[in-house]
Design a protein around this motif. Sequence first.
Motif, PDB file in Angstrom:
ATOM      1  N   ALA A  76      19.985  38.842  40.042  1.00  0.00           N
ATOM      2  CA  ALA A  76      19.185  38.924  38.816  1.00  0.00           C
ATOM      3  C   ALA A  76      17.859  39.628  39.098  1.00  0.00           C
ATOM      4  CB  ALA A  76      18.944  37.523  38.254  1.00  0.00           C
ATOM      5  N   LEU A  77      17.261  39.287  40.238  1.00  0.00           N
ATOM      6  CA  LEU A  77      15.981  39.895  40.591  1.00  0.00           C
ATOM      7  C   LEU A  77      16.141  41.391  40.867  1.00  0.00           C
ATOM      8  CD1 LEU A  77      13.006  39.435  40.969  1.00  0.00           C
ATOM      9  CD2 LEU A  77      13.435  38.702  43.323  1.00  0.00           C
ATOM     10  N   GLU A  78      17.243  41.754  41.535  1.00  0.00           N
ATOM     11  CA  GLU A  78      17.519  43.180  41.772  1.00  0.00           C
ATOM     12  C   GLU A  78      17.615  43.936  40.453  1.00  0.00           C
ATOM     13  OE1 GLU A  78      20.351  42.566  45.695  1.00  0.00           O
ATOM     14  OE2 GLU A  78      21.230  43.469  43.899  1.00  0.00           O
ATOM     15  N   LEU A  79      18.331  43.341  39.507  1.00  0.00           N
ATOM     16  CA  LEU A  79      18.518  44.027  38.219  1.00  0.00           C
ATOM     17  C   LEU A  79      17.199  44.132  37.455  1.00  0.00           C
ATOM     18  CD1 LEU A  79      21.927  42.634  36.965  1.00  0.00           C
ATOM     19  CD2 LEU A  79      21.328  45.041  37.207  1.00  0.00           C
ATOM     20  N   LEU A  80      16.436  43.047  37.436  1.00  0.00           N
ATOM     21  CA  LEU A  80      15.146  43.091  36.741  1.00  0.00           C
ATOM     22  C   LEU A  80      14.252  44.152  37.370  1.00  0.00           C
ATOM     23  CD1 LEU A  80      14.430  39.290  36.130  1.00  0.00           C
ATOM     24  CD2 LEU A  80      15.080  41.005  34.430  1.00  0.00           C
ATOM     25  N   ASP A  81      14.366  44.275  38.688  1.00  0.00           N
ATOM     26  CA  ASP A  81      13.590  45.277  39.402  1.00  0.00           C
ATOM     27  C   ASP A  81      14.028  46.680  38.983  1.00  0.00           C
ATOM     28  OD1 ASP A  81      11.633  46.013  41.255  1.00  0.00           O
ATOM     29  OD2 ASP A  81      13.141  46.329  42.803  1.00  0.00           O
ATOM     30  N   GLU A  82      15.336  46.905  38.961  1.00  0.00           N
ATOM     31  CA  GLU A  82      15.857  48.212  38.548  1.00  0.00           C
ATOM     32  C   GLU A  82      15.423  48.557  37.126  1.00  0.00           C
ATOM     33  OE1 GLU A  82      20.129  48.388  39.062  1.00  0.00           O
ATOM     34  OE2 GLU A  82      19.905  47.789  41.171  1.00  0.00           O
ATOM     35  N   LEU A  83      15.316  47.544  36.277  1.00  0.00           N
ATOM     36  CA  LEU A  83      14.949  47.794  34.878  1.00  0.00           C
ATOM     37  C   LEU A  83      13.439  47.774  34.671  1.00  0.00           C
ATOM     38  CD1 LEU A  83      17.739  45.860  32.956  1.00  0.00           C
ATOM     39  CD2 LEU A  83      17.755  48.162  33.871  1.00  0.00           C
ATOM     40  N   GLY A  84      12.696  47.631  35.780  1.00  0.00           N
ATOM     41  CA  GLY A  84      11.241  47.746  35.706  1.00  0.00           C
ATOM     42  C   GLY A  84      10.526  46.534  35.150  1.00  0.00           C
ATOM     43  N   ILE A  85      11.158  45.358  35.189  1.00  0.00           N
ATOM     44  CA  ILE A  85      10.501  44.172  34.643  1.00  0.00           C
ATOM     45  C   ILE A  85      10.514  42.989  35.615  1.00  0.00           C
ATOM     46  CG2 ILE A  85      10.511  44.504  32.132  1.00  0.00           C
ATOM     47  CD1 ILE A  85      13.305  43.208  32.157  1.00  0.00           C
ATOM     48  N   ALA A  86      10.651  43.291  36.905  1.00  0.00           N
ATOM     49  CA  ALA A  86      10.665  42.209  37.897  1.00  0.00           C
ATOM     50  C   ALA A  86       9.366  41.405  37.839  1.00  0.00           C
ATOM     51  CB  ALA A  86      10.886  42.765  39.296  1.00  0.00           C
ATOM     52  N   GLY A  87       8.259  42.088  37.541  1.00  0.00           N
ATOM     53  CA  GLY A  87       6.972  41.415  37.467  1.00  0.00           C
ATOM     54  C   GLY A  87       6.890  40.389  36.340  1.00  0.00           C
ATOM     55  N   ARG A  88       7.823  40.446  35.404  1.00  0.00           N
ATOM     56  CA  ARG A  88       7.820  39.526  34.262  1.00  0.00           C
ATOM     57  C   ARG A  88       8.832  38.399  34.436  1.00  0.00           C
ATOM     58  NH1 ARG A  88       3.530  40.478  31.617  1.00  0.00           N
ATOM     59  NH2 ARG A  88       4.260  40.600  29.452  1.00  0.00           N
ATOM     60  N   ARG A  89       9.408  38.286  35.638  1.00  0.00           N
ATOM     61  CA  ARG A  89      10.567  37.406  35.832  1.00  0.00           C
ATOM     62  C   ARG A  89      10.330  35.944  35.514  1.00  0.00           C
ATOM     63  NH1 ARG A  89       8.712  39.034  40.605  1.00  0.00           N
ATOM     64  NH2 ARG A  89       8.116  37.561  42.247  1.00  0.00           N
ATOM     65  N   ASN A  90       9.087  35.465  35.712  1.00  0.00           N
ATOM     66  CA  ASN A  90       8.850  34.038  35.495  1.00  0.00           C
ATOM     67  C   ASN A  90       8.392  33.703  34.082  1.00  0.00           C
ATOM     68  OD1 ASN A  90       9.626  33.251  38.107  1.00  0.00           O
ATOM     69  ND2 ASN A  90       7.643  33.944  38.916  1.00  0.00           N
ATOM     70  N   LEU A  91       8.284  34.710  33.241  1.00  0.00           N
ATOM     71  CA  LEU A  91       7.865  34.462  31.868  1.00  0.00           C
ATOM     72  C   LEU A  91       9.063  34.081  30.996  1.00  0.00           C
ATOM     73  CD1 LEU A  91       5.288  37.369  31.376  1.00  0.00           C
ATOM     74  CD2 LEU A  91       4.896  35.010  32.147  1.00  0.00           C
ATOM     75  N   HIS A  92       8.759  33.356  29.922  1.00  0.00           N
ATOM     76  CA  HIS A  92       9.801  32.969  28.970  1.00  0.00           C
ATOM     77  C   HIS A  92       9.882  34.028  27.877  1.00  0.00           C
ATOM     78  CE1 HIS A  92       9.597  29.333  31.239  1.00  0.00           C
ATOM     79  NE2 HIS A  92      10.555  28.785  30.513  1.00  0.00           N
ATOM     80  N   PRO A  93      11.011  34.098  27.177  1.00  0.00           N
ATOM     81  CA  PRO A  93      11.181  35.145  26.161  1.00  0.00           C
ATOM     82  C   PRO A  93       9.996  35.266  25.200  1.00  0.00           C
ATOM     83  CG  PRO A  93      13.266  34.063  26.522  1.00  0.00           C
ATOM     84  CD  PRO A  93      12.250  33.319  27.363  1.00  0.00           C
TER      85      PRO A  93
END
Length: 232
Positions: free
Chosen positions: A125-142
């Motif tokens: 999941a972290l790899e994908l969020l990173d690829e999509l440029g939003i890894a920095g937002r991973r701990n935020l809620h929708p």
Amino acid sequence: MTNDDNSVVQLTAVRKEYSDSVALDGVSLGIAAGEAVAVMGPSGSGKSTLLNLVAGLDRPTSGSIVVNGEDLGDLTEKGLALFRRRRVGMIFQFFNLLDDLSALDNVALAAQLTGTSAAKARTRALELLDELGIAGRRNLHPAQLSGGERQRVAVARALMNRPALLLADEPTGALDSRSGEQVMDLLLDLNQIGQTLLLVTHDERLAKQCATRVIHVVDGRIASTSDLEHTP
Ligand SMILES: Nc1ncnc2c1ncn2[C@@H]1O[C@H](COP(=O)(O)OP(=O)(O)O)[C@@H](O)[C@H]1O
Ligand SMILES: [Mg+2]
């Protein structure tokens, strides 16, 4: 996981009736691996019904649907649930994320539901969020994310299980034009690295930019099809 004939989707004479209406009336359609097919048409013409049937979220009244070599009509309810989790990824207009989970957990959950360990799921999941440029937002809620970020989380979730087919129902419909363009670019990039795509859109520009083929649905039937030349 593709078939000998390279076909990812084959619909044959698909009809879907609801109690008071006919949503699809004899739709036949084949989609080959690597294609990006956009479905356009007026509101109520049957576009979402078509996508939902291909996703295995609903069953046709008659006709057959084969996705990635599996005839959905042969699957039990349990088989269909497994098919939905493993073979297709779906993106919706209003994201359909779980409000109580972080971005990372929303994405990881898709793999955990197929039996992947939590640790492995979170890594991917972290790899994908990173690829999509939003890894920095991973701990935020929708609720703490912008619409465009939410849709990118939803794209990551849809890609988690490396689906044979990515389905998107009005993926830019709830986004401002700038975020819509980013999501559009993302879908285009995914198709260019081989992801087969079936997307519904009202947006002619999105269709022209992303799709190799545009299908116009009117009153539950395919009224016309146009192939697009792409100059990457
Ligand atoms: N769950 C449902 N129950 C009854 N009728 C439905 C249902 N879903 C869709 N329909 C009807 O089927 C037709 C096609 O709907 P839909 O596939 O949502 O169209 P579109 O996505 O092109 O706007 C419409 O007439 C709609 O009212
Ligand atoms: Mg719709």
